[in-house]
Design an enzyme around this catalytic site. Structure first.
Site, PDB file in Angstrom:
ATOM      1  N   ASP A  94      -9.579  -3.881  -2.275  1.00 50.21           N
ATOM      2  CA  ASP A  94      -8.556  -4.709  -1.662  1.00 50.21           C
ATOM      3  C   ASP A  94      -9.117  -6.125  -1.549  1.00 50.21           C
ATOM      4  O   ASP A  94     -10.075  -6.354  -0.818  1.00 50.21           O
ATOM      5  CB  ASP A  94      -8.230  -4.136  -0.274  1.00 50.21           C
ATOM      6  CG  ASP A  94      -7.158  -4.945   0.434  1.00 50.21           C
ATOM      7  OD1 ASP A  94      -6.465  -5.737  -0.242  1.00 50.21           O
ATOM      8  OD2 ASP A  94      -7.011  -4.786   1.659  1.00 50.21           O
ATOM      9  N   ASP A  96      -8.102  -9.553  -0.322  1.00 48.11           N
ATOM     10  CA  ASP A  96      -7.067 -10.193   0.464  1.00 48.11           C
ATOM     11  C   ASP A  96      -7.355 -11.692   0.552  1.00 48.11           C
ATOM     12  O   ASP A  96      -8.425 -12.086   0.994  1.00 48.11           O
ATOM     13  CB  ASP A  96      -7.090  -9.560   1.868  1.00 48.11           C
ATOM     14  CG  ASP A  96      -5.720  -9.596   2.506  1.00 48.11           C
ATOM     15  OD1 ASP A  96      -4.998 -10.579   2.260  1.00 48.11           O
ATOM     16  OD2 ASP A  96      -5.385  -8.648   3.231  1.00 48.11           O
ATOM     17  N   ASP A 268     -12.760  -5.676   1.336  1.00 52.91           N
ATOM     18  CA  ASP A 268     -12.926  -4.885   2.544  1.00 52.91           C
ATOM     19  C   ASP A 268     -13.468  -3.508   2.141  1.00 52.91           C
ATOM     20  O   ASP A 268     -12.721  -2.654   1.681  1.00 52.91           O
ATOM     21  CB  ASP A 268     -11.572  -4.768   3.256  1.00 52.91           C
ATOM     22  CG  ASP A 268     -11.676  -3.962   4.541  1.00 52.91           C
ATOM     23  OD1 ASP A 268     -12.759  -3.397   4.811  1.00 52.91           O
ATOM     24  OD2 ASP A 268     -10.685  -3.900   5.277  1.00 52.91           O
TER      25      ASP A 268
END
Ligand SMILES: [Zn+2]
Lengths: 316, 425
Positions: A94, A96, A268
């Protein structure tokens, strides 16, 4: 790029008029009945344990409920509605934009702009390249998630892996461990050099001053000689950096560890190691930013335009 | 010429070894020398002890004694106990030495045949340069990898000779994905491998290491599965006796090391609890309440905290020095979980509080003292099958559950996987 919350009417319209099962990626379409679905009706993704036997069931559910957000598990289960009989899970990263450790824009507090989104896109592409070239994975999918990107690998070799293996893959792909010999041309040492060079490139004086033992004069010098340092990192010749006036062995080690920690923050890690995670469903609407979560076929040619729902075009 | 069964001395889980096991006599008729070998093999030190003759009878004794050792260990201990550790470490050392020995005697092919069954690998090609399929391995990398291996082995430049050098020179490449069981236990580190196009380039020494560790992991898993089986049926008396003799061989310094390093004895680590225990700790409804609190939590938390070993697991007092472990560490967690039940457990059934200590072996009491330990039976942790039958809502499997059959095994597996990370977060 305009981002705002979607109204319940807009959600309704999106699922009634715009959503299409053709926008579901094949890797989800073909395993739909084995995945757990989760929904958010405005108070967080708390409605979990949903199972759909067919894509038609999912379609009519989405159309009826027009949820604030829709998610599907990265895991396949024998009984997804009870989260029982775990079969395997995709390997996911992920990335982001709102959580990037270093940004060249001034976004904060959950806001993203085209600049940081593009940085997230490059990182996702870079991760995928390492997964391909080093770990020889071939089934890698990109998803634009609204505020960043998901990299999802569905190769059998990684789908069966447990937490510890996944933790190790995160370390490898992010450059999160200092290698024993940084000068080795191929393998992990190369990944590490590339990541450190990239991280250093994005570093400002202010960040550098957070390192224990870093003096202002040295930090300024490092920023001034950035190009030279990046070139030295790429060559694997760390000596040159260690020999900087006022550096010393201790500060150098601190610097290296600092950069490695920043590398780790590119994604993450908790998402990657959690084999029961649910991720935003590609094809669904991210109502927080009024963007479509979409499969990105060519990450180099990603255009945010493709993710803008009709109601936002008309409103503009 | 080497007989085909000889592979069993490198891989006790190979088909050939299974065949030999099928021919084994009943426990009571097991030759005494096999039993002695099963016990002694955990303290083998010299090459003479580890190497096995080519004769069929020697191979047979080797395989039988290996299985005997595992079963006896499982009978008296717990997964990842000091006994299990001792047995796996000894097995790793033995396999590693045998690989080395066979290479030295020119039987590289035999070793590779055995390894090939578990790992996909190729030899590096050495003509003009060093090649791995289409990829050319840079010469400088090749020498750096060699030097690092020598340095890791603690070999100084002046000690290097032509006989030992080949062990430390890159020679094969293995699919990195095959190393998953080792990565899982942190017996291999992805960032320490030299991976190109999905292949990890390795030396003969690493090959022996990886393979020996792989057999070690399988041995540990096998002992765990036996433990899970015995926790259902109980272990035969004869195995218990052999197991106690193995248990007695644990060196005291190993015990100390283990206490601090690997075995999760000491503070409980809730982050490693299995899903069913986490669920029970969060409180459950009236249907599963009694089972969750009295049976599952009481046994799990006490065994996880105290981590006993040996067959004398009837008395907790043999493994703890202070009653505060029970009163201040274990019991509060149970009572808090009981309070979270719907309806709260002890409010309508206060007598159940005494039943908790009863299940911990202190008799029916609400004020346990160390000297009361052993007044009642210290209940063992139920295995997964029993939990599923008795309290289905508690069981919500995750990816690790798939590979274990007891909540206690889960805890140890997570603990081992995480503690070797060397991070405190
Ligand atoms: Zn931005």
């Amino acid at each position: 790029m305009q981002m705002r919350e979607a109204t319940p009417e807009e959600r309704k319209r999106f699922y009634a008029e715009e959503w299409s099962k053709r926008d579901l990626p094949d890797f989800i379409l073909h395993t739909i009945s084995l995945r757990e679905f989760g929904f958010d009706y405005g108070e967080g993704p708390s409605h979990r344990y949903n199972q759909f036997m067919t894509v038609e069931q999912l379609a009519s559910f989405l159309c009826n409920k027009a949820p604030y957000a829709a998610y599907a598990s990265i895991a396949l289960y024998e009984q997804p509605s009870m989260r029982k009989g775990w079969l395997k899970s995709e390997l996911v990263f992920d990335v982001d934009a709102k959580d990037l450790p270093l940004k060249s824009c001034s976004c904060s507090g959950g806001v993203v702009c085209e600049k940081c989104l593009d940085e997230a896109r490059r990182i996702a592409a870079m991760f995928a390249e390492t997964l391909r070239s080093d770990l020889n994975l071939h089934n890698i999918h990109f998803v634009y998630s609204g505020r960043g990107f998901h990299v999802r690998a569905t190769d059998d070799v990684v789908m069966a892996m447990e937490q510890t293996e996944r933790t190790q893959i995160v370390e490898y792909v992010t450059g999160g461990v200092i290698p024993a010999d940084i000068t080795i041309a191929l393998g992990y040492s190369r990944v590490f050099r590339e990541r450190v060079a990239r991280t250093f490139e994005h570093l400002g004086e202010e960040k550098l001053l957070k390192i224990r033992g870093m003096r202002k004069a040295l930090a300024q010098q490092l920023i001034k000689e950035k190009e030279k340092i990046i070139a030295a990192v790429r060559r694997g010749s760390l000596r040159e950096i260690e020999d900087f006036e006022g550096m010393g062995e201790k500060t150098f080690q601190q610097l290296l560890e600092f950069l490695t920690r920043l590398n780790m923050e590119l994604t993450d890690g908790k998402v990657t190691t959690d084999t029961k995670r649910i991720l935003r469903l590609p094809s669904s609407l991210h109502s927080g930013v009024s963007m479509k979560c979409i499969l990105v076929r060519d990450i180099e040619r990603f255009s945010i335009e493709d993710a803008i729902p009709k109601f936002m075009r008309e409103g503009a | 010429m080497v007989v085909p069964e000889y592979v069993a001395i490198l891989d006790p889980f190979a088909q050939e070894a299974q065949e030999i096991v099928r021919r084994s006599p009943q426990l009571d008729a097991m030759p005494p020398e096999v039993i002695e070998r099963a016990i002694n093999r955990v303290k083998w030190k010299s090459p003479k002890e580890m190497v096995v003759d080519l004769s069929a009878s020697a191979i047979q004794a080797e395989v039988w004694s290996f299985y005997m050792m595992c079963q006896a260990t499982a009978a008296v201990s717990f997964p990842y106990s000091r006994e299990a550790r001792l047995v796996t470490d000894a097995t790793k050392e033995t396999i590693k030495y045998r690989m080395y020995d066979l290479f030295k005697l020119g039987h590289e092919d035999l070793c590779l045949d055995v390894v090939k069954r578990s790992f996909k690998f190729v030899r590096l090609e050495r003509n003009d340069g060093i090649r791995l399929g289409d990829i050319e391995i840079p010469r400088a990398d090749y020498f750096k990898l060699r030097d690092r291996q020598l340095a890791d082995a603690g070999i100084k430049e002046k000690e290097i000779d032509d006989r030992m050098l080949p062990q430390y020179v890159p020679k094969y490449a293995m699919r990195w994905g095959n190393l998953a069981p080792l990565l899982r236990h942190r017996l291999a580190e992805l960032t320490k491998l030299y991976i190109v196009d999905g292949w990890a380039v390795i030396t003969p020494h690493e090959l022996w290491d990886f393979f020996a560790n792989f057999i070690g992991v399988k041995t540990e898993d096998y002992i765990t599965s036996l433990y899970e089986r015995f926790s259902d049926t109980g272990a035969p008396e004869k195995l218990l006796n052999i197991g106690e003799r193995i248990s007695a061989l644990i060196p005291p310094e190993a015990e100390l090391r283990e206490r601090f390093m690997r075995v999760p004895r000491g503070r409980l680590r809730p982050e490693f609890f299995p899903p069913c225990v986490k669920k029970a700790l969060g409180g459950v409804g009236a249907g599963a309440r009694n089972y969750a609190i009295t049976v599952l939590l009481t046994s799990f938390l006490s065994y996880a905290r105290v981590s006993p070993s040996g067959k004398a697991v009837t008395r907790m007092a043999d493994f703890i020095d202070e009653i505060s472990v029970v009163r201040e560490e274990i019991a509060p967690l149970i009572f808090e979980a009981a309070e979270r039940c719907n309806p709260p457990f002890f409010r309508d059934q206060p007598q159940e509080k005494a039943s908790i200590f009863y299940h911990l072996g202190f008799g029916m009491t609400t004020e346990p003292r160390l000297e009361d330990s052993g007044r009642s039976k210290w209940y063992r942790v139920p295995n997964c099958r029993k939990i599923q039958l008795a309290a289905p809502p508690l069981c919500e499997q995750d990816e690790l559950c798939r590979n274990v059959k007891s909540p206690l095994t889960y805890y140890h597996r997570r603990f081992v996987g995480q503690s070797s990370l060397g991070v405190g977060e």
